[in-house]
Design a protein around this motif. Structure first.
Motif, PDB file in Angstrom:
ATOM      1  N   SER A 105       0.836  -1.198   0.000  1.00 17.15           N
ATOM      2  CA  SER A 105       0.000   0.000   0.000  1.00 17.15           C
ATOM      3  C   SER A 105       0.872   1.249   0.000  1.00 17.15           C
ATOM      4  O   SER A 105       0.545   2.245  -0.649  1.00 17.15           O
ATOM      5  CB  SER A 105      -0.901   0.016   1.228  1.00 17.15           C
ATOM      6  OG  SER A 105      -1.549  -1.197   1.365  1.00 17.15           O
ATOM      7  N   GLU A 127      -9.500  -2.313   2.486  1.00 12.18           N
ATOM      8  CA  GLU A 127      -8.899  -2.718   3.760  1.00 12.18           C
ATOM      9  C   GLU A 127      -8.845  -1.580   4.756  1.00 12.18           C
ATOM     10  O   GLU A 127      -8.849  -1.808   5.953  1.00 12.18           O
ATOM     11  CB  GLU A 127      -7.468  -3.207   3.513  1.00 12.18           C
ATOM     12  CG  GLU A 127      -7.415  -4.312   2.509  1.00 12.18           C
ATOM     13  CD  GLU A 127      -6.086  -5.015   2.479  1.00 12.18           C
ATOM     14  OE1 GLU A 127      -5.083  -4.366   2.816  1.00 12.18           O
ATOM     15  OE2 GLU A 127      -6.064  -6.189   2.111  1.00 12.18           O
ATOM     16  N   ASP A 173      -6.808  -1.885  -3.705  1.00 13.07           N
ATOM     17  CA  ASP A 173      -6.081  -2.438  -2.560  1.00 13.07           C
ATOM     18  C   ASP A 173      -7.085  -3.164  -1.661  1.00 13.07           C
ATOM     19  O   ASP A 173      -7.834  -2.538  -0.953  1.00 13.07           O
ATOM     20  CB  ASP A 173      -5.413  -1.278  -1.806  1.00 13.07           C
ATOM     21  CG  ASP A 173      -4.537  -1.763  -0.663  1.00 13.07           C
ATOM     22  OD1 ASP A 173      -4.405  -2.986  -0.516  1.00 13.07           O
ATOM     23  OD2 ASP A 173      -4.007  -0.922   0.066  1.00 13.07           O
TER      24      ASP A 173
HETATM   25 MG   LIG Z   1      -1.938  -2.690   2.492  1.00  9.46          MG
END
Ligand SMILES: [Mg+2]
Ligand SMILES: Nc1ncnc2c1ncn2[C@@H]1O[C@H](COP(=O)(O)OP(=O)(O)OP(=O)(O)O)[C@@H](O)[C@H]1O
Length: 454
Positions: A105, A127, A173
């Motif tokens: 990320s 997330e 993500d």
């Molecule tokens: Mg991540």
């Protein structure tokens, strides 16, 4: 009411009324996936008659297909651009895989900094909340006018957002958190992951959006269980490294727009990832002096020569079968070199446990590292250090002979650049070898001569 779904085997295409662990037709395990019944594939016969009826689908002559060079743009991280083959290609889908917490990320958010100078970027996270992403962006010093955030896991909503916003770059993500509401399978299951990737692929190809997809690597080291995703996407990058050390290596496992042998090296810190343009220096930092069992070699990572330190520890075994462990070096190759060392070099290494390690998380899969491995093993066996200014390059054959390696000139320049004054090389090096001033070549024909020199 829930939409109707069907199940089929990705290996043989067999259709089933419900999910099963094993396909009854081809006996393959974990290949049954679910998909909406509306998209049920037609049988081959039905497809054939439909084709005849319409007769409108015509293949084109290859000569008539117009080509334009793929449009590339720089992500602002040279290391990433090199691994991608010279920048990200417009309309491509890139999968970035890596273990939890490795910095996937972080890397994606950092490239937004540069991308949103000339492109509209949409960062979708399943997330983290928008607030969490903002906090990370503040820590990394990322800001941009055209950077949009969306915390969403439903793929339909993501597609809708993309349609409305029309971004140039989409970052997802992660693919394991995305789901298609029409499938009953849980997010992260093979069917869901495949289906979502397919939808993102359509976005990439249909709208020319460049899509970066983050994927978690599971225990077996593959993305989302099976390697199904790797076939679907244009480019697969793996972000590797160890939690304990701050260096991270990015390598391409597949690239439809460039070579796959390049690596990118980063260092993780409080302010995010910084590029390491000279990996050799980093890999050799803190190298022990006058200690037995270590030797430096030079391997080619793509077109770039990189110095690597190979370490070996041999100790008398207390087991019936000696223990061998390898880290960063092929286990079978190490066993082969130990056998050659015993038979052709005359060192009784079969009575020793052997522990082999390559520093810095590098994976040496090139035969050019053989000689350095043999030297490190012999040095540990005899408990005598290798001179600190000596490097070794060469492939070792089964008779103990040394074979030449490609790009020797480039490797020697790198060895010289980092202050080494001697280099063990095979006798036959090719006629037009340019040796840098101040670097002494020690040409040896076999490992016996190499050991005799040491
Ligand atoms: Mg991540
Ligand atoms: N001040 C800091 N705060 C948080 N993380 C930091 C900090 N400094 C360095 N890091 C590093 O950033 C890493 C987290 O990076 P990131 O969240 O990008 O990983 P990830 O690969 O996306 O993980 P996940 O799979 O959990 O999403 C931490 O493991 C840590 O090594």
């Amino acid at each position: 009411m829930k939409a109707k779904t069907m199940f089929y085997c990705t290996e043989c295409g067999n259709e089933l009324p419900k999910w099963a662990g094993q396909c009854p037709a081809c006996k393959a395990w974990n290949t049954i996936v679910e998909q909406p019944a509306e998209t049920k594939r037609k049988s081959s016969a039905a497809v054939a008659t439909a084709g005849e009826r319409r007769g409108s689908i015509k293949p084109r002559l290859m000569d008539e297909v117009e080509t334009t060079r793929e449009l590339r743009f720089q992500t602002g991280m040279n290391e990433l651009d090199r691994v991608l083959g010279g920048g990200a290609v417009q309309g491509s889908l890139v999968l970035v895989g890596g273990a939890p917490g490795i910095g996937k990320s972080t890397l994606m958010l950092q490239i937004c900094q540069n991308l949103c100078r000339f492109a509209k970027v949409l960062y979708v996270s399943g997330e983290e909340s928008e607030r969490q992403i903002k906090l990370r962006a503040e820590r990394l010093g990322v800001r941009g006018q055209e950077l949009y955030l969306l915390a969403e896991t439903n793929l339909d909503d993501v597609v809708e957002a993309v349609t409305a916003l029309q971004p140039d770059v989409l970052i997802v993500d992660s693919i394991q958190t995305m789901y298609n509401g029409e499938l009953s399978a849980a997010p992260g299951s093979i069917g869901q992951v495949k289906d979502c990737t397919m939808a993102l692929m359509n976005l990439a190809k249909g709208r020319g959006v460049t899509v970066f997809v983050i994927g978690h690597v599971n225990k077996e080291g593959s993305i989302a269980g099976p390697k199904v995703l790797e076939h679907m996407v244009d480019c697969v990058l793996y972000f590797e490294g160890e939690q304990q050390n701050s260096y991270r290596i990015l390598r391409a496992a597949k690239n439809r727009f460039g070579a796959t042998n390049e690596i990118g090296v980063f260092e993780m810190g409080d302010a995010g990832l910084t590029e390491v343009p000279n990996p050799s220096e980093m890999l050799l930092a803190g190298r022990p002096q006058d200690t037995p069992g270590t030797c430096v070699t030079c391997v080619m990572e793509g077109v770039r020569p990189v110095l690597a330190e190979v370490q070996a520890l041999l100790a008398p075994t207390s087991f019936n079968v000696p223990r061998r462990t390898c880290n960063g070096f092929d286990f079978n190759r190490a066993n082969l070199l130990l056998a050659v060392l015993e038979k052709r070099g005359g060192l009784m290494v079969s009575s020793c446990d052997a522990y082999i390690n390559v520093i810095g998380g590098l994976n040496l899969d090139e035969p050019a590292a053989d000689l350095a491995m043999v030297v490190a093993l012999a040095s540990s066996f005899r408990d005598r250090p290798v001179p600190g200014d000596l490097a070794a390059i060469g492939e070792v054959g089964l008779t103990g002979e040394l074979r030449s390696v490609n790009a020797l000139g480039q490797r020697l320049s790198e060895v010289h650049r980092l202050g080494f004054t001697k280099c063990l090389v095979p006798q036959r090096t090719g006629a037009k070898l340019e040796v840098p001033d101040g670097l002494q070549l020690i040409k040896v024909r076999n490992i016996r001569e190499a050991l005799a020199f040491l």
